[in-house]
Design an enzyme around this catalytic site. Structure first.
Site, PDB file in Angstrom:
ATOM      1  N   VAL A  42       0.817  -1.212   0.000  1.00  0.00           N
ATOM      2  CA  VAL A  42       0.000   0.000   0.000  1.00  0.00           C
ATOM      3  C   VAL A  42       0.854   1.268   0.000  1.00  0.00           C
ATOM      4  O   VAL A  42       0.483   2.280  -0.603  1.00  0.00           O
ATOM      5  CB  VAL A  42      -0.999  -0.010   1.189  1.00  0.00           C
ATOM      6  CG1 VAL A  42      -0.276   0.117   2.532  1.00  0.00           C
ATOM      7  CG2 VAL A  42      -2.048   1.082   1.032  1.00  0.00           C
TER       8      VAL A  42
ATOM      9  N   CYS B  12      20.182  -4.056   2.263  1.00  0.00           N
ATOM     10  CA  CYS B  12      19.373  -4.074   1.037  1.00  0.00           C
ATOM     11  C   CYS B  12      19.105  -2.647   0.552  1.00  0.00           C
ATOM     12  O   CYS B  12      19.201  -2.356  -0.640  1.00  0.00           O
ATOM     13  CB  CYS B  12      18.057  -4.804   1.282  1.00  0.00           C
ATOM     14  SG  CYS B  12      16.952  -4.808  -0.150  1.00  0.00           S
TER      15      CYS B  12
ATOM     16  N   GLY C  33       8.333   3.930  -0.918  1.00  0.00           N
ATOM     17  CA  GLY C  33       7.288   4.064   0.092  1.00  0.00           C
ATOM     18  C   GLY C  33       7.819   4.103   1.508  1.00  0.00           C
ATOM     19  O   GLY C  33       7.090   3.794   2.448  1.00  0.00           O
TER      20      GLY C  33
ATOM     21  N   CYS D  29      13.001  -9.951   4.141  1.00  0.00           N
ATOM     22  CA  CYS D  29      12.326 -10.144   2.852  1.00  0.00           C
ATOM     23  C   CYS D  29      12.534 -11.526   2.253  1.00  0.00           C
ATOM     24  O   CYS D  29      11.615 -12.112   1.703  1.00  0.00           O
ATOM     25  CB  CYS D  29      12.752  -9.068   1.872  1.00  0.00           C
ATOM     26  SG  CYS D  29      14.530  -8.839   1.765  1.00  0.00           S
TER      27      CYS D  29
END
Length: 383
Positions: free
Chosen positions: A35, A121, A146, A218
């Site tokens: 989102v 990362c 984001g 991740c």
């Protein structure tokens, strides 16, 4: 044109001059299928930029396809871009991720330290490989992500600020960025709080509006960390020893444990041990022993400071004089008042105003002056 009343309530209307200036700038927005990146792309559109999306694949699926969400995330990113009417590029950075992030992660765990791969990362992939690809191959003037951080100033004078939402601030993960990288990046959701981000996504009917935030590392996803790590590093069981030099159990491998850990030690039913919980207070890597003590306030859990190395300062100028500021030694921690004492350009001593619990070698210490993230380094040792 999509409309969000929530956006209109929380963002100032730009002048025609500002919109015209932004219209000359191309922004490549990293689209994760979540989102935050979805709403970031919309905000940039509203501000007049030429916006395109980029989906990065940083990990090749393995046998555990149940845990890898890359295909679903790509589908969500594509659906959002289609809704916004923007192009979505795709790039595979799995080789770069393996070489520059994952192998370092394994090396650190093997050495008994607890690294943070998300920080690496951001340094090696999102603000290096992605930034270079967007600028050189896609002609971007800026990239956008984001992340919940803010930027002050442009180019050479850019500063990295905490995100407006204190519950979501991610500056801890971005301390390795240089002022140049910050100056080439836009962080649209850093100016608002998370509930507003979701409300904008709801207004727009985006598929990601109610999507759960991703958690954990991740490349591990939702699977058990211990099971994942065992596939790459053979476990070396050893003794659990108390601070009083008594062996009271066995551990499965030092890499599975972290300082301050209480659960999962398998210690119980000891004579004369009392009822207080056991905590990991140290790792003896040389002898492959886990050192434990009883009680959450045991002195061995606390440090009066730390030594940090592998320093990164956002303005790229080393600190050469003592500096009073605040520090976080882990994400979401309250700021700790401290004094930085430079040892040399690569190493600093940090003295806390009050002793702190579970300061963990391998993790990052990140420093702040008010809202400004100064930079940070890797915790080399506790004091």
């Amino acid at each position: 044109m999509l409309i969000s009343n929530t956006y209109n309530q929380h963002f100032p209307q730009l002048t025609q001059e500002q919109l015209a200036r932004n219209a000359t700038k191309k922004v490549i927005c990293g689209m994760s299928g979540g989102v935050d990146s979805s709403v970031s792309a919309f905000i940039l559109q509203q501000q007049g930029y030429q916006v395109e999306g980029l989906f990065m694949k940083n990990w090749e699926e393995d046998d555990d396809t149940d845990y890898c969400t890359a295909a679903a995330d790509l589908a969500d990113a594509q659906a959002v871009c289609d809704k916004l009417g923007i192009k979505l590029h795709k790039i595979n950075f799995a080789a770069e991720y393996w070489d520059n992030v994952f192998e370092h992660f394994l090396t650190e765990y093997k050495a008994g330290r607890t690294p943070n791969p998300d920080i690496l990362c951001n340094k090696e992939i999102k603000f290096k490989a992605f930034l270079e690809y967007a600028a050189e191959d896609l002609g971007a003037d800026y990239i956008a992500t984001g992340h919940y951080v803010r930027r002050a100033g442009d180019n050479e004078n850019a500063k990295l600020l905490r995100g407006l939402d204190p519950n979501k601030d991610q500056s801890y993960f971005l301390y390795t960025l240089s002022h140049k990288q910050v100056g080439q990046s836009l962080f649209p959701v850093g100016e608002i709080e998370k509930p507003i981000v979701r409300a904008i996504a709801e207004d727009l009917g985006l598929i990601t509006a109610k999507k759960k935030d991703s958690t954990g590392i991740c490349f591990i996803g939702e699977r058990k960390f211990k099971d994942f790590l065992a596939r790459y590093l053979p476990a070396q069981p050893g003794n659990i020893r108390t601070v009083d030099d008594e062996i009271i159990g066995r551990h499965d491998g030092l890499m599975y444990h972290t300082l301050g850990q209480r659960k999962g030690l398998g210690i119980g039913g000891l004579k004369n041990a009392g009822d207080e919980a056991w905590y990991v207070v140290d790792k003896d890597v040389e002898n492959n022993e886990l050192i434990v003590a009883q009680g959450h306030d045991h002195p061995r859990l606390f440090s009066k400071g730390l030594i940090a190395s592998q320093l990164h300062w956002v303005d790229r100028e080393p600190i050469r004089e003592s500096l009073r500021c605040t520090v976080k030694t882990r994400y979401r921690q309250q700021d700790i008042p401290c004094v930085i004492e430079p040892i040399d350009d690569e190493t600093i001593r940090v003295i806390f105003d009050e002793p702190q619990s579970a300061v963990t070698p391998g993790q990052s210490a990140v420093f702040y002056l008010g809202e400004v993230c100064l930079g940070g380094g890797i915790i080399a040792e506790r004091i």
